[in-house]
Design an enzyme around this catalytic site. Structure first.
Site, PDB file in Angstrom:
ATOM      1  N   VAL A  60      43.481  31.772  33.551  1.00  0.00           N
ATOM      2  CA  VAL A  60      44.458  32.015  34.603  1.00  0.00           C
ATOM      3  C   VAL A  60      43.864  31.956  36.009  1.00  0.00           C
ATOM      4  CG1 VAL A  60      44.228  34.536  34.748  1.00  0.00           C
ATOM      5  CG2 VAL A  60      46.474  33.482  35.080  1.00  0.00           C
ATOM      6  N   TYR A  61      42.545  32.002  36.152  1.00  0.00           N
ATOM      7  CA  TYR A  61      41.951  32.001  37.489  1.00  0.00           C
ATOM      8  C   TYR A  61      42.229  30.678  38.204  1.00  0.00           C
ATOM      9  CZ  TYR A  61      39.196  36.129  36.062  1.00  0.00           C
ATOM     10  OH  TYR A  61      38.790  37.365  35.622  1.00  0.00           O
TER      11      TYR A  61
END
Length: 328
Positions: A60-61
């Site tokens: 998700v980064y």
């Protein structure tokens, strides 16, 4: 750089883990302060040359671009067998059904996406980013076990959650003969020590490695409390949620000891985390070369019992923070 075992496993990792949330396309995801690829690569190379072998990121980064930047840099600067790559699964990667969470469908899809972005056939440590209250724990643990048996991950880890949820997951895996978690990535630093109540004792008892996130309290422990905000702290909404004005005295103690020792305060704060025998390796983010220099130097700094007691003394209980399920 010294190396240690991750919990009760035979896996050796550096005593500092480089957190790669700092690396990503700034326009992608909720981290406008992240560094683009051109700026990120020298820092990753510096970490490798300093002996850091442990790298942590998440799908998700920066909308997957952290994995892409990290994977390309590691492929260019190190041999695959020399580094330990960790990533995470849970956060929302796309709108609509099954775009987040820890269902079997989500896990088996996201591991393949992460491997593609990282440019590798396997990750060394595959971690759940939080506990998923909407998916039966049996489903999650069996899917993770299948990821390991398929050769796509060597070990499994978990991240911030109440201790009872972590114990439930471990019990479920053991009951079925599935792969257990070998590490816990939790929120722990001088300002936030609530993990000392249940999670850290549980990990110590069960031989689980501890790799804390935010060991410098998102930079709060590295500078005077009233110093001008950095680019990250000015835009990171979680800083104000996690740390409050009442924590100021702890920061002042860090600065006091740092001045006496003639070292940057970051080294004192990291040395305090590393002094806890349950901790394997704190996860340190870096947006400048000095951040890596301080992290590596902290492994050589041993605080006295008197210094540790002085750092501990101002702490007051905090509301539990950091275990909340992220927006999905």
């Amino acid at each position: 750089m010294r190396y240690t075992r991750l919990g009760a496993t035979g896996l050796e990792v550096s005593e500092i883990c480089l957190g790669c949330m700092s690396f990503g396309v700034p326009e992608r995801g909720p981290h406008p302060w992240s560094l683009d690829e051109e700026t990120s690569r020298p820092l990753i190379r510096q970490a490798i040359e300093a002996g850091i072998t442990f790298f942590d990121t998440a799908n998700v980064y920066s909308d997957g671009t952290s994995e892409e930047i990290t994977g390309r840099a590691l492929a260019d600067f190190a041999r695959r067998d020399e580094v330990v790559i960790a990533t995470k699964v849970f956060g929302r990667m796309r709108p609509g059904p099954n775009g987040a969470g820890l269902s079997r469908k989500a896990i088996l899809a996201e591991i393949d996406h992460s491997l593609r972005r990282l440019g590798t056939d396997y990750v060394d440590l595959y971690q759940i980013h939080r506990f998923d209250p909407d998916t039966p724990i049996d489903e999650t643990m069996e899917a993770l076990h299948d990821v390991v048996k398929a050769g796509k991950a060597r070990y499994l880890g978990a991240s911030s959650m109440p201790a009872w949820q972590f114990a439930k997951a471990q019990f479920t895996a053991e009951r079925h003969g599935w792969t257990r978690f070998v590490s816990m990535q939790n929120h722990y630093n001088l300002i936030y020590r609530e993990e000392e109540r249940e999670m850290l004792p549980l990990c110590a008892d069960q031989g689980v490695g501890v790799i804390p996130w935010s060991p410098l309290a998102r930079g709060r422990l590295t500078r005077p409390w009233d110093e001008a905000a950095t680019a990250r702290s000015a835009t990171d909404v979680m800083t104000g949620v996690l740390y409050q004005p009442g924590d100021r005295q702890i920061v002042e103690r860090v600065l006091e000891i740092a001045e006496r020792r003639e070292v940057p305060p970051a080294r004192v704060a990291l040395a305090w985390v590393q002094a806890n025998p349950t901790v394997t390796a704190p996860i340190v983010g870096a947006t400048a070369a000095r951040h890596i220099e301080d992290a590596v130097a902290a492994t050589e700094l041993t605080l006295t019992e008197k210094e540790i007691a002085r750092l501990n003394e101002p702490y007051t209980p905090h509301a539990v923070a950091g275990v909340e399920v992220p927006l999905r």
